[in-house]
Scaffold this active site. Structure first.
Site, PDB file in Angstrom:
ATOM      1  N   VAL A 265       1.075   0.814  -0.987  1.00 11.52           N
ATOM      2  CA  VAL A 265       1.774   2.085  -0.864  1.00 11.52           C
ATOM      3  C   VAL A 265       3.238   1.907  -0.444  1.00 11.52           C
ATOM      4  O   VAL A 265       4.126   2.602  -0.965  1.00 11.52           O
ATOM      5  CB  VAL A 265       0.983   3.033   0.077  1.00 11.52           C
ATOM      6  CG1 VAL A 265       1.017   2.553   1.530  1.00 11.52           C
ATOM      7  CG2 VAL A 265       1.469   4.439  -0.045  1.00 11.52           C
ATOM      8  N   VAL A 266       3.512   0.981   0.468  1.00  9.97           N
ATOM      9  CA  VAL A 266       4.894   0.848   0.953  1.00  9.97           C
ATOM     10  C   VAL A 266       5.801   0.339  -0.174  1.00  9.97           C
ATOM     11  O   VAL A 266       6.873   0.907  -0.427  1.00  9.97           O
ATOM     12  CB  VAL A 266       4.965  -0.084   2.193  1.00  9.97           C
ATOM     13  CG1 VAL A 266       6.405  -0.340   2.582  1.00  9.97           C
ATOM     14  CG2 VAL A 266       4.196   0.531   3.361  1.00  9.97           C
ATOM     15  N   SER A 267       5.345  -0.711  -0.868  1.00  8.49           N
ATOM     16  CA  SER A 267       6.186  -1.250  -1.944  1.00  8.49           C
ATOM     17  C   SER A 267       6.325  -0.236  -3.076  1.00  8.49           C
ATOM     18  O   SER A 267       7.424  -0.035  -3.605  1.00  8.49           O
ATOM     19  CB  SER A 267       5.628  -2.579  -2.454  1.00  8.49           C
ATOM     20  OG  SER A 267       4.261  -2.461  -2.768  1.00  8.49           O
TER      21      SER A 267
ATOM     22  N   GLY B 288      -3.189  12.757  -0.098  1.00  8.86           N
ATOM     23  CA  GLY B 288      -2.160  12.163   0.764  1.00  8.86           C
ATOM     24  C   GLY B 288      -2.426  12.362   2.244  1.00  8.86           C
ATOM     25  O   GLY B 288      -1.586  12.023   3.078  1.00  8.86           O
TER      26      GLY B 288
ATOM     27  N   ARG C 188     -13.956  -2.397  -3.956  1.00  9.76           N
ATOM     28  CA  ARG C 188     -13.254  -3.074  -2.863  1.00  9.76           C
ATOM     29  C   ARG C 188     -14.093  -4.204  -2.270  1.00  9.76           C
ATOM     30  O   ARG C 188     -13.607  -4.975  -1.430  1.00  9.76           O
ATOM     31  CB  ARG C 188     -12.918  -2.090  -1.722  1.00  9.76           C
ATOM     32  CG  ARG C 188     -11.957  -0.994  -2.108  1.00  9.76           C
ATOM     33  CD  ARG C 188     -11.702  -0.068  -0.935  1.00  9.76           C
ATOM     34  NE  ARG C 188     -10.566  -0.457  -0.138  1.00  9.76           N
ATOM     35  CZ  ARG C 188      -9.322   0.001  -0.326  1.00  9.76           C
ATOM     36  NH1 ARG C 188      -9.066   0.869  -1.263  1.00  9.76           N
ATOM     37  NH2 ARG C 188      -8.330  -0.416   0.441  1.00  9.76           N
TER      38      ARG C 188
ATOM     39  N   ARG D 122      -7.368   5.102   9.125  1.00  5.90           N
ATOM     40  CA  ARG D 122      -7.330   3.723   9.637  1.00  5.90           C
ATOM     41  C   ARG D 122      -6.302   3.618  10.745  1.00  5.90           C
ATOM     42  O   ARG D 122      -5.134   3.966  10.556  1.00  5.90           O
ATOM     43  CB  ARG D 122      -6.997   2.742   8.519  1.00  5.90           C
ATOM     44  CG  ARG D 122      -6.962   1.316   9.034  1.00  5.90           C
ATOM     45  CD  ARG D 122      -6.651   0.333   7.952  1.00  5.90           C
ATOM     46  NE  ARG D 122      -7.731   0.192   7.002  1.00  5.90           N
ATOM     47  CZ  ARG D 122      -7.544  -0.187   5.747  1.00  5.90           C
ATOM     48  NH1 ARG D 122      -6.338  -0.454   5.302  1.00  5.90           N
ATOM     49  NH2 ARG D 122      -8.574  -0.308   4.940  1.00  5.90           N
TER      50      ARG D 122
ATOM     51  N   TYR E 170     -13.167  -7.991  -1.841  1.00 10.77           N
ATOM     52  CA  TYR E 170     -12.257  -8.301  -0.734  1.00 10.77           C
ATOM     53  C   TYR E 170     -12.956  -8.095   0.610  1.00 10.77           C
ATOM     54  O   TYR E 170     -12.980  -8.993   1.452  1.00 10.77           O
ATOM     55  CB  TYR E 170     -11.013  -7.411  -0.848  1.00 10.77           C
ATOM     56  CG  TYR E 170      -9.898  -7.768   0.109  1.00 10.77           C
ATOM     57  CD1 TYR E 170      -9.100  -8.884  -0.121  1.00 10.77           C
ATOM     58  CD2 TYR E 170      -9.652  -6.991   1.229  1.00 10.77           C
ATOM     59  CE1 TYR E 170      -8.073  -9.204   0.752  1.00 10.77           C
ATOM     60  CE2 TYR E 170      -8.624  -7.309   2.105  1.00 10.77           C
ATOM     61  CZ  TYR E 170      -7.836  -8.411   1.859  1.00 10.77           C
ATOM     62  OH  TYR E 170      -6.821  -8.723   2.737  1.00 10.77           O
TER      63      TYR E 170
HETATM   64  N1  UDP Z   1      -1.555   4.801  -2.139  1.00  7.34           N
HETATM   65  C1  UDP Z   1      -0.869   5.868  -2.680  1.00  7.34           C
HETATM   66  N2  UDP Z   1       0.056   5.620  -3.654  1.00  7.34           N
HETATM   67  C2  UDP Z   1       0.341   4.374  -4.095  1.00  7.34           C
HETATM   68  C3  UDP Z   1      -0.346   3.278  -3.527  1.00  7.34           C
HETATM   69  C4  UDP Z   1      -1.298   3.539  -2.555  1.00  7.34           C
HETATM   70  O1  UDP Z   1      -1.082   7.027  -2.313  1.00  7.34           O
HETATM   71  O2  UDP Z   1       1.195   4.240  -4.973  1.00  7.34           O
HETATM   72  C5  UDP Z   1      -2.528   5.073  -1.057  1.00  7.34           C
HETATM   73  C6  UDP Z   1      -3.880   4.389  -1.216  1.00  7.34           C
HETATM   74  O3  UDP Z   1      -4.747   5.175  -2.000  1.00  7.34           O
HETATM   75  C7  UDP Z   1      -4.323   4.294   0.233  1.00  7.34           C
HETATM   76  C8  UDP Z   1      -3.021   4.096   1.009  1.00  7.34           C
HETATM   77  O4  UDP Z   1      -1.984   4.568   0.150  1.00  7.34           O
HETATM   78  O5  UDP Z   1      -4.940   5.488   0.640  1.00  7.34           O
HETATM   79  C9  UDP Z   1      -2.745   2.664   1.376  1.00  7.34           C
HETATM   80  O6  UDP Z   1      -2.890   1.912   0.216  1.00  7.34           O
HETATM   81  P1  UDP Z   1      -2.529   0.372   0.147  1.00  7.34           P
HETATM   82  O7  UDP Z   1      -2.932  -0.095  -1.209  1.00  7.34           O
HETATM   83  O8  UDP Z   1      -1.126   0.154   0.565  1.00  7.34           O
HETATM   84  O9  UDP Z   1      -3.420  -0.325   1.265  1.00  7.34           O
HETATM   85  P2  UDP Z   1      -4.958  -0.249   1.666  1.00  7.34           P
HETATM   86  O10 UDP Z   1      -5.634   0.851   0.889  1.00  7.34           O
HETATM   87  O11 UDP Z   1      -5.503  -1.585   1.359  1.00  7.34           O
HETATM   88  O12 UDP Z   1      -4.936   0.076   3.102  1.00  7.34           O
END
Ligand code: UDP
Length: 318
Positions: free
Chosen positions: A189-191, A209, A144, A279, A147
């Site tokens: 995760v949302v998409s 989760g 990560r 977060r 980024y």
């Molecule tokens: N995540 C998940 N399933 C998915 C995509 C993401 O469980 O299909 C989890 C990911 O491991 C993280 C959280 O959802 O703990 C948010 O992930 P995202 O990539 O949306 O954003 P970020 O990690 O940058 O906050």
């Protein structure tokens, strides 16, 4: 009329910002290399006389003939699969070289420049919720880091241009934002959950989760970004923008399943490296200084986002 340059203008947040700025009567120069953005996102303003699209990679200096009043620097791959995958090196370059080039442009124009920073500067946070004074817990050599450290370096460049060159800067740390114009293949995760549910595919939870995120609807994020840009010249931030409503990833999956008629089942996959456990933004500064607070609850925002993804579901490759 203000002339406003938006980098990352064909991306998710950038395109929504461009549309709002044009509708509010500004001249908007939208800069993007379209690596992760798409012209489809700006189709509704493409013919507007006050809108111009410039195909450009901000890793290279940008020459603009007209006088620019404001720059929103949003350009950067932001979806974890993109920046942890084939765009890793490009992500650092975009954050660092892009910030340098845009700060030079701001200096030349005496323009105000806003940096789209991120909750990722806090890394796998050891404090909760995260306030702006927290300095973060980032793994500098992890997947990560391109980024997280890229955005951290951009912040330091912004503050050095402010101190050394007198450039008017604003730094906004954006927490997880979702809504229309997200790419179905964004991988976040949302998409993912919505597209999987709409297609009856497995809902992929990474890890157990129980990790949390706080999801902010796009319109709320854009509203605060614009207010911060238009604050008094001396105000720099950083300011957190996000919705403090905190949910586990499992709760998000359950909400999506409750909203979409689907045969999808939850499956568990490996947690990606350095995935932050908890977060949640502390938004006291945004509330006190700007009288801002998020107005769209997750349930309502998900409804709107589900409707949007229905229109693009055939693009999902997951
Ligand atoms: N995540 C998940 N399933 C998915 C995509 C993401 O469980 O299909 C989890 C990911 O491991 C993280 C959280 O959802 O703990 C948010 O992930 P995202 O990539 O949306 O954003 P970020 O990690 O940058 O906050």
């Amino acid at each position: 009329m203000k002339t406003i340059l938006v980098t990352g203008g064909t991306g998710f947040i950038g395109s929504n910002l461009c549309i709002r700025l044009v509708r509010e009567g500004s001249r908007v120069l939208c800069v993007d290399n379209n690596y992760t953005g798409s012209l489809d996102n700006i189709a509704e303003i493409a013919e507007d006389p006050n809108f111009q699209f410039i195909l450009h990679d901000i890793c290279e200096p940008l020459q603009i003939e007209e006088k620019i009043d404001q720059i929103y620097n949003l350009a950067c791959p932001a979806s974890p699969p993109a920046y942890q995958g084939k765009y890793a090196i490009r992500t650092t370059k975009t954050c660092v070289l892009g910030a340098l080039n845009m700060l030079e442009l701001a200096k030349k124009n005496n323009a105000v420049i806003l940096q789209a920073s991120t909750s990722e500067v806090y890394g796998d946070s050891l404090v909760h919720p995260q306030g702006e004074s927290y300095r973060g817990n980032v793994n500098p050599i992890g997947v990560r880091a391109c980024y997280d450290e890229g955005k951290r370096c951009a912040e330091s460049l912004f503050f050095d241009y402010h101190r050394q060159e007198g450039v008017a800067i604003k730094v906004v740390r954006i927490f997880n934002t979702y809504g229309p114009k997200m790419n179905p293949n964004d991988g976040r995760v949302v998409s993912n959950f919505i597209c999987q549910a709409l297609l009856g595919k497995d809902i992929t939870i990474y890890g157990d989760g129980l990790q949390t995120r706080s999801f902010c609807y796009l319109d709320d994020t854009v509203e605060l970004i614009i207010r911060i840009m238009n604050s008094e010249r001396s105000f720099t931030g950083p300011v957190n923008t996000g919705n403090p409503g905190e949910f586990t990833v499992k709760e998000l999956a359950e909400q999506v399943l409750a909203k979409v008629q689907t045969s999808s089942k939850i499956v568990y996959k490996d947690l990606p490296a350095d995935d932050p456990c908890k977060r949640c933004p502390d938004i006291s500064l945004a509330m006190e200084k700007f009288g801002w607070k998020p107005t769209v609850k997750l349930s309502e925002g998900l409804d709107k986002t589900i409707e949007y993804f229905k229109t693009r579901i055939q693009e999902y490759r997951g």
